[in-house]
Design an enzyme around this catalytic site. Structure first.
Site, PDB file in Angstrom:
ATOM      1  N   GLU A 114      22.381  11.191 -14.480  1.00  0.00           N
ATOM      2  CA  GLU A 114      22.334  12.390 -13.149  1.00  0.00           C
ATOM      3  C   GLU A 114      22.168  13.218 -13.204  1.00  0.00           C
ATOM      4  O   GLU A 114      21.188  14.627 -12.740  1.00  0.00           O
ATOM      5  CB  GLU A 114      23.636  11.678 -11.980  1.00  0.00           C
ATOM      6  CG  GLU A 114      23.557  12.177 -11.021  1.00  0.00           C
ATOM      7  CD  GLU A 114      24.788  11.713 -10.313  1.00  0.00           C
ATOM      8  OE1 GLU A 114      26.260  11.527 -10.781  1.00  0.00           O
ATOM      9  OE2 GLU A 114      25.446  12.210  -9.050  1.00  0.00           O
ATOM     10  N   HIS A 164      28.009   5.781 -15.643  1.00  0.00           N
ATOM     11  CA  HIS A 164      26.955   7.324 -15.213  1.00  0.00           C
ATOM     12  C   HIS A 164      27.042   7.383 -15.947  1.00  0.00           C
ATOM     13  O   HIS A 164      27.224   8.583 -17.374  1.00  0.00           O
ATOM     14  CB  HIS A 164      27.666   7.642 -13.785  1.00  0.00           C
ATOM     15  CG  HIS A 164      27.985   7.098 -12.865  1.00  0.00           C
ATOM     16  ND1 HIS A 164      28.924   6.406 -11.924  1.00  0.00           N
ATOM     17  CD2 HIS A 164      28.156   7.892 -11.857  1.00  0.00           C
ATOM     18  CE1 HIS A 164      29.347   6.373 -11.157  1.00  0.00           C
ATOM     19  NE2 HIS A 164      28.691   7.330 -10.319  1.00  0.00           N
ATOM     20  N   HIS A 177      31.000   3.914  -4.810  1.00  0.00           N
ATOM     21  CA  HIS A 177      32.292   5.457  -4.574  1.00  0.00           C
ATOM     22  C   HIS A 177      33.384   5.260  -3.851  1.00  0.00           C
ATOM     23  O   HIS A 177      33.131   5.408  -2.183  1.00  0.00           O
ATOM     24  CB  HIS A 177      31.890   6.410  -5.405  1.00  0.00           C
ATOM     25  CG  HIS A 177      31.421   6.656  -6.419  1.00  0.00           C
ATOM     26  ND1 HIS A 177      32.285   6.729  -7.031  1.00  0.00           N
ATOM     27  CD2 HIS A 177      30.614   7.087  -6.155  1.00  0.00           C
ATOM     28  CE1 HIS A 177      31.337   6.731  -8.480  1.00  0.00           C
ATOM     29  NE2 HIS A 177      30.285   6.894  -7.556  1.00  0.00           N
ATOM     30  N   ASP A 231      26.370   5.682  -3.181  1.00  0.00           N
ATOM     31  CA  ASP A 231      27.224   6.338  -4.205  1.00  0.00           C
ATOM     32  C   ASP A 231      28.196   6.668  -3.047  1.00  0.00           C
ATOM     33  O   ASP A 231      29.064   6.139  -2.867  1.00  0.00           O
ATOM     34  CB  ASP A 231      25.952   7.741  -4.628  1.00  0.00           C
ATOM     35  CG  ASP A 231      27.034   8.206  -6.033  1.00  0.00           C
ATOM     36  OD1 ASP A 231      27.113   7.462  -6.346  1.00  0.00           O
ATOM     37  OD2 ASP A 231      26.106   9.126  -6.301  1.00  0.00           O
ATOM     38  N   ASP A 232      27.974   7.765  -2.696  1.00  0.00           N
ATOM     39  CA  ASP A 232      28.765   8.156  -1.256  1.00  0.00           C
ATOM     40  C   ASP A 232      28.833   8.156   0.539  1.00  0.00           C
ATOM     41  O   ASP A 232      28.186   9.793   0.369  1.00  0.00           O
ATOM     42  CB  ASP A 232      29.646   9.260  -2.131  1.00  0.00           C
ATOM     43  CG  ASP A 232      29.812   9.512  -3.303  1.00  0.00           C
ATOM     44  OD1 ASP A 232      30.797   9.207  -4.216  1.00  0.00           O
ATOM     45  OD2 ASP A 232      29.134   9.647  -4.343  1.00  0.00           O
TER      46      ASP A 232
HETATM   47  N1  HPA Z   1      28.694  10.627  -9.373  1.00  0.00           N
HETATM   48  C1  HPA Z   1      29.514  10.753 -10.593  1.00  0.00           C
HETATM   49  N2  HPA Z   1      31.383  10.631  -9.913  1.00  0.00           N
HETATM   50  C2  HPA Z   1      31.531  10.054  -8.896  1.00  0.00           C
HETATM   51  C3  HPA Z   1      30.505  10.453  -7.820  1.00  0.00           C
HETATM   52  C4  HPA Z   1      28.934   9.906  -7.874  1.00  0.00           C
HETATM   53  O1  HPA Z   1      27.873  10.229  -6.993  1.00  0.00           O
HETATM   54  N3  HPA Z   1      31.372  10.199  -6.701  1.00  0.00           N
HETATM   55  C5  HPA Z   1      32.512  10.214  -6.922  1.00  0.00           C
HETATM   56  N4  HPA Z   1      32.646  10.672  -8.121  1.00  0.00           N
HETATM   57 ZN    ZN Z   2      28.299   7.450  -8.559  1.00  0.00          ZN
END
Ligand code: HPA
Ligand code: ZN
Length: 341
Positions: free
Chosen positions: A208, A205, A27, A286-287
């Site tokens: 998760e 996504h 992201h 991811d982040d």
């Molecule tokens: N998951 C889902 N949405 C998101 C994420 C994430 O890690 N980071 C930014 N938006």
């Molecule tokens: Zn993500």
């Protein structure tokens, strides 16, 4: 792996950490170093002290609070120039961790509020900075426009129109992120159909926070070829087999999942079992600053936990590059950078 008792020694771990890497799930705003966001907040005289801990890292309680903090951090990114600076900071960090090819989620919602003409200005600034970084850091970036699930299907339509208007050799994909507990995958079929018709490749996504059914729905209702996370498919053998049969690629983010508590530890994470079951898995961050990780750390932690050797990481890189949303010439050029020197 041939010898089940094989363990990486320090030297091997170091070599694995320094391997070139392909990352598919990053992201863009979520990759912003906290110091970068703090600096921008200071310049713009915005008080963001509530989103930082005393040690300077991002402060949040859980995934849902993370989404709020994420949006607060993003609020100081206001101009194409801000996003260009972010792009440089993100690519410097990725390149320092050995990433040679990366795909990043970009949201027109944060880049001009969904207005197509504003979005074009933001995208140009990001792309120009990425091309400059490619020349001097040796990292290639491609963009995936991403709708935000908790902003709802109407916003997603606007986002898909922005994506369709700018689809091409750099902006190559369309996806869905955000709060998986809000709405259904099928609420976004219009947006995904619009993106597909514009020639964009698709990822969403799923799996998760929700279970295996969510993963099935992303594949069956939206027709995606990759899934962001997808790891909770592990709860249902039929869904795992479907992923393997259809060669759906999972963008697995093990460090993120463990940090956010999706699994209690890396040892309890299903990535190795999914791979053994024939599912195409890849590794991403991811982040990264939010989850205190880097691609180098992901590789090293996986090597230690699952006793994976360089051959396995080479396979993960190649799976990721095969599934990358880029053209053949770009893929060939990146492949050369994966080959041992
Ligand atoms: N998951 C889902 N949405 C998101 C994420 C994430 O890690 N980071 C930014 N938006
Ligand atoms: Zn993500």
């Amino acid at each position: 792996m041939k010898d089940p008792d094989w363990r990486a020694d320090e030297e091997t771990l170091d070599r694995i950490g320094r391997m070139p890497k392909v990352e598919l799930h990053l992201h863009f705003e979520g990759a912003a170093p906290p110091s970068f966001i703090r600096g921008l907040a200071k310049e713009k005289k915005v008080d963001l002290s509530r989103i930082f801990r005393p040690d300077g890292s991002y402060d949040y309680r859980d995934f849902w609070h993370f989404l709020e903090v994420y949006e607060a951090a993003t609020s100081v990114l206001k101009t194409p120039e801000d996003f260009a600076r972010l792009c440089r900071a993100v690519l410097e960090e990725s390149a320092a961790n050995g990433v040679v090819y990366s795909e990043t989620f970009l949201s027109p919602d944060f880049c001009g509020g969904g207005d197509v003409s504003a979005w074009k200005d933001y995208l140009l600034a990001i792309r120009e900075t990425a091309e400059e970084a490619e020349r001097d850091l040796g990292i290639t970036l491609r963009g995936i426009v991403t709708a935000i699930r908790h902003f709802g299907p109407d916003k997603a339509r606007q986002t898909a129109l922005c994506a369709a208007e700018t689809a091409g050799d750099w902006l190559t994909g369309f996806g869905l992120a955000g709060d998986e507990k809000k709405g259904k995958q099928r609420d976004f079929t219009w947006a995904f159909d619009c993106a597909r018709e514009a020639g964009l490749r698709l990822t969403s996504h799923a799996g998760e926070w929700n279970g295996p059914q969510e993963v099935r729905e992303a594949v069956e209702d939206l027709g995606v070829e990759r899934i962001g996370h997808g790891v909770r498919a592990w709860g249902d053998r039929a869904v795992v087999d479907m992923l393997a049969e259809r060669e759906i690629v999972l963008e697995v983010c093990p460090g993120s999942n463990v940090f956010l508590g999706v699994f209690p530890s890396l040892a309890a994470h299903p990535i190795a079992k999914l791979r053994k079951a024939g599912v195409k898995v890849t590794v991403s961050t991811d982040d990264p600053p939010f989850f205190h990780t880097t691609m180098r750390r992901e590789f090293e932690d996986l090597a230690k936990t699952f006793h994976w050797d360089e051959e396995v990481f080479d396979e993960l890189n190649r799976t990721a590059l095969d599934a990358a949303f880029c053209d053949a010439a770009t893929r060939d050029a990146v492949l050369k950078r994966l080959e041992p020197k």
